[in-house]
Design an enzyme around this catalytic site. Structure first.
Site, PDB file in Angstrom:
ATOM      1  N   CYS A   1       0.824  -1.221   0.000  1.00 15.03           N
ATOM      2  CA  CYS A   1       0.000   0.000   0.000  1.00 15.03           C
ATOM      3  C   CYS A   1       0.853   1.264   0.000  1.00 15.03           C
ATOM      4  CB  CYS A   1      -0.881   0.026   1.239  1.00 15.03           C
ATOM      5  SG  CYS A   1      -1.922  -1.411   1.395  1.00 15.03           S
TER       6      CYS A   1
ATOM      7  N   ARG B   1       4.625   0.493  -6.245  1.00 14.77           N
ATOM      8  CA  ARG B   1       4.582  -0.381  -5.073  1.00 14.77           C
ATOM      9  C   ARG B   1       3.600  -1.539  -5.273  1.00 14.77           C
ATOM     10  NH1 ARG B   1       6.703   2.168  -0.503  1.00 14.77           N
ATOM     11  NH2 ARG B   1       5.342   1.105   0.959  1.00 14.77           N
TER      12      ARG B   1
ATOM     13  N   TRP C   1      -3.018  -2.498  -1.664  1.00  7.53           N
ATOM     14  CA  TRP C   1      -2.680  -3.843  -2.144  1.00  7.53           C
ATOM     15  C   TRP C   1      -3.394  -4.794  -1.200  1.00  7.53           C
ATOM     16  CZ3 TRP C   1      -0.112  -8.339  -0.577  1.00  7.53           C
ATOM     17  CH2 TRP C   1       0.305  -9.191  -1.602  1.00  7.53           C
TER      18      TRP C   1
ATOM     19  N   ASN D   1      -1.178   1.422   5.897  1.00  8.35           N
ATOM     20  CA  ASN D   1      -0.310   0.435   5.248  1.00  8.35           C
ATOM     21  C   ASN D   1       0.155  -0.522   6.339  1.00  8.35           C
ATOM     22  OD1 ASN D   1       1.623  -0.976   3.817  1.00  8.35           O
ATOM     23  ND2 ASN D   1       3.090   0.711   3.730  1.00  8.35           N
ATOM     24  N   GLY D   2       0.000  -1.826   6.123  1.00  2.00           N
ATOM     25  CA  GLY D   2       0.425  -2.803   7.132  1.00  2.00           C
ATOM     26  C   GLY D   2      -0.719  -3.734   7.455  1.00  2.00           C
TER      27      GLY D   2
ATOM     28  N   GLU E   1      17.693 -16.520 -10.689  1.00  2.00           N
ATOM     29  CA  GLU E   1      17.230 -15.153 -10.882  1.00  2.00           C
ATOM     30  C   GLU E   1      16.574 -14.992 -12.257  1.00  2.00           C
ATOM     31  OE1 GLU E   1      16.453 -12.820  -9.229  1.00  2.00           O
ATOM     32  OE2 GLU E   1      16.527 -11.032 -10.457  1.00  2.00           O
TER      33      GLU E   1
ATOM     34  N   LYS F   1      12.705 -13.778 -12.792  1.00  2.37           N
ATOM     35  CA  LYS F   1      12.400 -12.586 -13.596  1.00  2.37           C
ATOM     36  C   LYS F   1      11.347 -12.914 -14.643  1.00  2.37           C
ATOM     37  CE  LYS F   1      13.614 -10.154 -11.945  1.00  2.37           C
ATOM     38  NZ  LYS F   1      14.232  -9.707 -10.731  1.00  2.37           N
TER      39      LYS F   1
ATOM     40  N   GLU G   1       7.795 -13.603 -13.054  1.00  4.41           N
ATOM     41  CA  GLU G   1       7.039 -12.503 -12.458  1.00  4.41           C
ATOM     42  C   GLU G   1       6.462 -11.517 -13.464  1.00  4.41           C
ATOM     43  OE1 GLU G   1      10.873 -10.067 -10.657  1.00  4.41           O
ATOM     44  OE2 GLU G   1       8.948  -9.747  -9.737  1.00  4.41           O
TER      45      GLU G   1
ATOM     46  N   HIS H   1      17.628 -36.438 -12.273  1.00  4.18           N
ATOM     47  CA  HIS H   1      17.046 -37.042 -11.072  1.00  4.18           C
ATOM     48  C   HIS H   1      15.545 -36.791 -10.972  1.00  4.18           C
ATOM     49  CE1 HIS H   1      21.006 -38.223  -9.765  1.00  4.18           C
ATOM     50  NE2 HIS H   1      21.418 -37.022 -10.169  1.00  4.18           N
TER      51      HIS H   1
ATOM     52  N   LYS I   1       5.991  -3.980  -4.898  1.00  8.19           N
ATOM     53  CA  LYS I   1       7.429  -3.731  -4.939  1.00  8.19           C
ATOM     54  C   LYS I   1       8.074  -4.041  -3.599  1.00  8.19           C
ATOM     55  CE  LYS I   1      11.331  -2.189  -6.591  1.00  8.19           C
ATOM     56  NZ  LYS I   1      12.054  -3.185  -7.399  1.00  8.19           N
TER      57      LYS I   1
END
Ligand code: M6R
Length: 606
Positions: free
Chosen positions: A2, A27, A75, A99-100, A479, A483, A486, A502, A601
């Site tokens: 948020c 964000r 969010w 926010n939280g 990585e 990338k 996402e 395996h 973010k």
């Protein structure tokens, strides 16, 4: 997650709030809203979706007109993205943005329901709004203190009370919040980009500090109502750093900023050709005393930690354990005094990483934070900080933050190896020189752009693919895979190439893409054998490899050669094509590159 903004001054508040919220879009959010004082009342406009939906809504309902208000991008955590769950929450008397997460919201809701309050939304935030109303006694600070005594969890809050139309109140605990300081105007915001257009000066709020903000004054106190004096911080980057500057997306801009970002991380830490991390407080005495190093982080930052592990163990011969922060905090790790805990975080606000840091401190370990955002919670809480100096990273998908994190890992590994006498001073100088040359090589690697675009076009029709590599190339593959996932929404996994047989090789079918990374010559033959194994099962192989490597024809369908440096440093170079492949795949699929679905973010909740 948020985003919070607030404004009081002479400008049109709605304009400022919408503009400031647009700077926090990076964000991640799924609804937006504002509350503005208009002729003595609090006027609220909010709705599901992007800011554009909110501005369209205001065209229909009328835009609030005033000079003081608060705004929010949400969010969703508690309750789906919807008009009703959007912030601000409150009633005619009080309005808040949050926010939280309020952890004890259920019991508070039960209590307030018994007191006659009816709830509209599914959010935890509404409980705080109702509680403020419940305790309201015409003294906003006293009311807020009473509420803080009841709520548990993480929060930054922007609050306005109808009876105090010339004031914004704000408080934070475990979620970021700054107070922007202008001339005859002041602001609150979750992050600096929101206020940069108006001012570079701001206060950083500490835990449970409460602010009373008017257009000409900012008063800060603690929960005992004692006045708190603050030092003014000044943002050392300008507004351009948070703009696209002609690039189509922030991600592409940030990929191109990697040469300068790495330079900014490395150059100030080189003295007489040797690494010098003394600014952090990491003395040779401390370094030589560490028995074991824990590197803890999330996502991309954790992948940078994986590179760190390989390099530290190889050069300094000190054991390193890398942990995902959300696992570390619950696995009762064997960390103690004489260990060093390195936490890596771009934002410095990631909740799990912060909790891991707290655990390490509790257990008596020294803590070093490798952080990009100056003054962030993690930076403030760690014993020592190594800032990565990359400037703001706006795209949700980390690119330059990764490069500078691994650059910081190299500096650390070189210094540790020297202190532990595992490399000579001359060898150390060679490594440092090679690291200083990396920015130019990244610049050169950016020329693979078109090849990467072509490689991306070959991935579009796939539902799933694999990234493979060995050693450092495996760390890097992790990585590359993250990338791609996402931002392209194509499923992918990274595998240590030798591990395929395996189990995973059963997934290979006709034309399934496999992206192989080959930069470690010692492992070349072995990785090439693994590539042949997938190729003979009709995989479509894209090979990212050092340009001097010679391989037989037919091993790969598509090759992206990259410039070379010392092998330990190759992740700095090879990361670039992997980022570009993910970027172009996302672009070709028409996705929202900078704000991929469901992602935020900075993940400030557990
Ligand atoms: O701000 P942090 O570096 O602590 O964030 C950790 C992860 O959430 C982050 O690296 C995430 O994985 C990236 N956005 C992925 O590109």
């Amino acid at each position: 997650m948020c985003g919070i903004v607030g404004y009081i001054g002479n400008r049109d508040c709605t304009d400022v709030l919408i503009d400031a919220l647009s700077k926090l879009e990076y964000r991640g959010y799924d609804s937006a809203g504002i509350a503005v004082f208009e002729k003595g009342t609090i006027k609220v406009e909010k709705c599901k979706g992007k800011l554009e939906n909110l501005t369209n809504l205001m065209k229909i309902e009328g835009r609030p007109s005033g000079n003081c208000g608060i705004g929010h991008t949400r969010w969703a955590t508690h309750g789906e993205p919807s008009d009703i769950n959007s912030h601000p929450h409150g009633n005619k008397r009080v309005s808040i943005v949050h926010n939280g997460i309020i952890e004890n919201y259920r019991e508070l809701k039960e209590f307030l329901s018994k007191e006659g309050y009816a709830f509209e939304s599914e959010t935890d935030t509404e409980v705080v709004a109702k509680l403020l109303d419940y305790y309201y006694n015409n003294d906003p600070i006293d009311t807020i203190i009473k509420v803080l005594a009841d709520i548990e969890g993480a929060y930054s809050l922007g609050i306005i009370f109808r009876d105090f139309p010339e004031h914004i109140y704000a408080v934070r605990k475990d979620s970021p919040l700054i107070v922007g300081l202008g001339e005859d105007e002041n602001f609150i915001a979750s992050d600096v980009p929101a206020i940069l257009k108006y001012t570079r000066n701001y206060y950083l709020l500490n835990q449970d500090e409460i602010c009373d903000i008017t257009r000409t004054d900012v008063k800060i106190c603690n929960v005992r109502r004692q006045t708190v004096k603050k030092e003014v911080q000044t943002a050392n980057w300008d507004i351009d750093a948070a703009e696209k500057n002609g690039y189509e997306h922030f991600m592409l801009k940030e990929i191109h900023e990697q040469p300068s970002a790495v330079k900014m991380t490395v150059s100030p830490r080189i003295k007489n050709g040797l690494p010098d991390l003394s600014e952090t407080g990491l003395t040779p005495e401390k370094l030589s005393a560490y028995n074991h190093i824990f590197i803890v982080a999330c996502g991309t930052a954790m992948h940078a930690g994986m590179v760190g592990k390989y390099v530290i163990e190889k050069l300094a011969r000190v054991g390193v354990t890398v942990d995902i922060a959300s696992e570390f905090r619950y696995r009762d790790p064997l960390i103690c005094e004489n260990d060093l805990l390195v936490v890596i975080s771009q934002s410095g606000e990631t909740a799990d990483t912060k909790a891991a840091l707290e655990l390490g401190k509790e257990r008596g370990a020294d803590t070093l934070a490798v952080v990009n955002v100056v003054g962030s919670s993690i930076a403030r809480e760690a014993d020592m900080v190594l800032y990565t100096n990359a400037g703001p990273e706006i795209s949700v998908a980390s690119t330059k933050a990764y490069s500078v994190q691994i650059a910081a890992m190299y500096l650390f590994a070189f210094e540790l190896a020297l202190v532990k006498e595992k490399i000579s001073e001359d060898e150390c100088r060679e490594y440092v020189q090679a690291l200083s040359d990396v920015p130019d090589l990244i610049e050169k690697t950016l020329e693979t752009k078109e090849l990467c675009q072509m490689a991306a076009s070959k991935l579009l029709s796939s539902n799933s693919l694999l990234y493979i590599g060995r050693g450092l190339d495996y760390a890097l593959s992790m990585e590359g895979s993250l990338k791609l996932k996402e931002i392209s929404y194509i499923h992918s996994e990274s595998y240590a190439a030798g591990e395929l047989k395996h189990g995973t090789i059963s997934l290979i079918e006709d034309q399934m893409p496999v992206i192989a990374v080959v930069t470690q010559k010692e492992l070349l033959d072995k990785t090439v054998n693994n590539i042949k194994e997938v190729k003979s099962r009709h995989a479509m192989v894209v090979l990212v490899m050092s340009e001097s490597v010679k391989i037989e024809d037919g091993v790969a369908d598509f090759i992206i050669p990259i410039p070379e440096t010392k092998e330990v440093l190759m992740p700095c170079i090879a990361a670039v094509p992997l980022q570009l492949i993910a970027y172009y795949t996302s672009v070709l699929k028409g996705n929202d590159v900078d704000q991929p679905r469901n992602l935020a973010k900075s993940v400030t909740v557990e």
